[in-house]
Scaffold this active site. Sequence first.
Site, short mmCIF file in Angstrom:
data_model
loop_
_atom_site.label_atom_id
_atom_site.label_comp_id
_atom_site.label_asym_id
_atom_site.label_seq_id
_atom_site.Cartn_x
_atom_site.Cartn_y
_atom_site.Cartn_z
N ASP A 185 13.70 11.13 26.83
CA ASP A 185 12.44 11.72 26.87
C ASP A 185 12.15 12.60 25.60
O ASP A 185 13.17 12.97 24.81
CB ASP A 185 12.69 12.79 28.15
CG ASP A 185 13.75 13.78 28.02
OD1 ASP A 185 14.78 13.50 27.27
OD2 ASP A 185 13.57 15.00 28.28
N GLU A 186 10.88 12.98 25.76
CA GLU A 186 10.16 13.88 24.77
C GLU A 186 10.59 13.55 23.37
O GLU A 186 10.97 14.53 22.58
CB GLU A 186 10.74 15.39 24.94
CG GLU A 186 10.01 15.68 26.52
CD GLU A 186 10.51 17.06 26.79
OE1 GLU A 186 9.63 17.75 27.56
OE2 GLU A 186 11.65 17.61 26.74
N ALA A 187 10.82 12.19 22.84
CA ALA A 187 11.16 11.88 21.54
C ALA A 187 9.91 11.76 20.77
O ALA A 187 9.53 10.73 20.34
CB ALA A 187 11.90 10.43 21.56
N HIS A 188 9.42 12.84 20.64
CA HIS A 188 8.19 12.81 19.84
C HIS A 188 8.14 12.64 18.46
O HIS A 188 7.13 12.46 17.86
CB HIS A 188 7.30 14.27 20.22
CG HIS A 188 7.21 14.59 21.62
ND1 HIS A 188 6.64 13.79 22.43
CD2 HIS A 188 7.52 15.88 22.14
CE1 HIS A 188 6.57 14.45 23.89
NE2 HIS A 188 7.24 15.69 23.57
N HIS A 201 16.13 15.50 21.26
CA HIS A 201 17.09 16.54 21.79
C HIS A 201 18.36 16.64 21.22
O HIS A 201 19.49 16.62 21.64
CB HIS A 201 17.27 16.24 23.39
CG HIS A 201 15.94 16.41 24.17
ND1 HIS A 201 15.46 17.89 24.40
CD2 HIS A 201 14.71 15.64 24.55
CE1 HIS A 201 14.35 17.77 25.17
NE2 HIS A 201 13.93 16.58 25.05
#
Length: 527
Positions: free
Chosen positions: A333-336, A270
Amino acid sequence: MRVLRQTLGALLVLGAVASCTAARGDDARPGDTPRAALAPFERLLPAPASARAEGRGYAFGAGTVIRTGPGPDEEVRRVGELLAEQLRAPSGLSLPVVDGAEGDGIRLRIDEEAEGTGDEGYRLESGPSGVTLTARTPAGLFHAGQTLRQLVPVAGPGTVPGGTVTDRPRFAYRGAMVDVARHFFTVEQVKRYVDQLAQYKVNALHLHLTDDQGWRLAVDSWPRLASYGGGSEVGGGPGGYWTKEQYRELVAYAADRYVDVVPEIDMPGHVNAALASYAELNCDGKAPARYTGIKVGFSSLCVGKERTYEFIDEVLGELAELTPGRYLHIGGDEAHSTPAADYAAFMDRAQAVVGRHGKTVVAWHQLSSARPAADAVLQYWGHDRTAAAEKAAVAKAAKAGHPLILSPADRLYLDMKYDKATKPGLAWAGYVPVRRAYSWDPGAYLSGVPESAVLGLEAPLWTETIANRGDWELMAFPRVLGLAELGWSPARALGWQAYRERLAAQGPRLDAQDVAYFRDLEVPWQR
């Protein structure tokens, strides 16, 4: 409708019958005995730990003064001044604030031995000579004042009912989050939200300050973060950012209302706004374009660059200096786009930076899959369909001593649509009507997590689809009032049928405050 009720007696009777029928609940049938209107103490929201109606009340009127106790306590005086300000506008009364404890009126008293109140609780006693608010701390007095606001008329003078309320919160952390990164909002709009939250005893404001779409706080050591990275938002609007002075002003405003600000700089994902602002933060040395869409998981800080850690140290250091509260939120979060091993190594170093600056880490629950710092707080945002292994990792972290903040997306995410007709919002976690947002027990929500491991709960408002005050308030209200009650009231006081009536009783107050709330059809709203 108000005019018709005032002028046509027959319609008044019909309206009253219809209202009673609606108030009986989902199982009401024609011919059922109508439930009596709620007594004043029964209308309080959040529901107090204990309330007893007794004797004559206090005439709140032109002669009322606010007395701030026997000693020259500046903080108690500030609580009294703020209470007077909150009561003056709707009542039209002058409400002078005076020192001293003797005499009629509204009396504020600090008693460090007050039983049954804890650090944030209070006792409210009302009788013919006045209303006495007693607490161990000024925070408790402030909360007592918010209860008193619900016991006086929505407009004008009136009578505070006689009786006693003894109250304290169930959970220490009762928060709401606002995302100012996807769409930019001014400090004044956030202040309005602080006032709305504080009157229902919410005590934490989590600010999501950075994301792929924008960077919203000035940083002296990295000025392009705000000047360039702040110049975009979802949909291609101009964005914006807060100066340090504006941020300090907001933090102080919230603190006066006993709301702690928890700022978040999301990492290692992000981060497109930061990467677009500084090419050196990218592994290839090339800055990407600013982003105005709503996809997630595509950006990552360069974990292998030492400059990355200089960056987070300087940014978090400036933020820590601006923030008197104990917590710094570092996302996670959401550190894809960050490989698992790199993610764990990065979060180790990021958490150490937070500790060096004297703060406690808060991170989204994905940190449980890495190595949370000894005192780290995890914020759970899963939902009913979250994988069992992911929930088990959170429970394991809780058993290891990590406090949890619960923000289940299918209960407390305020950007989830109420139903398919809701215009703003998303629905990836399902629809979240008012009843669903309220009807769960935070103390028994996650398997393997005892209530003692739950620090509290928080209702996030993500703003991918929310760009103005009207949509913000429509999505937040009335669901955030359910968050307030779940966080404050004892478990034995919770229940949808009673809550929906307490919530309905807040309608006139929300109307008077010009709050654009969602009028859920399951709630028999009062007008």
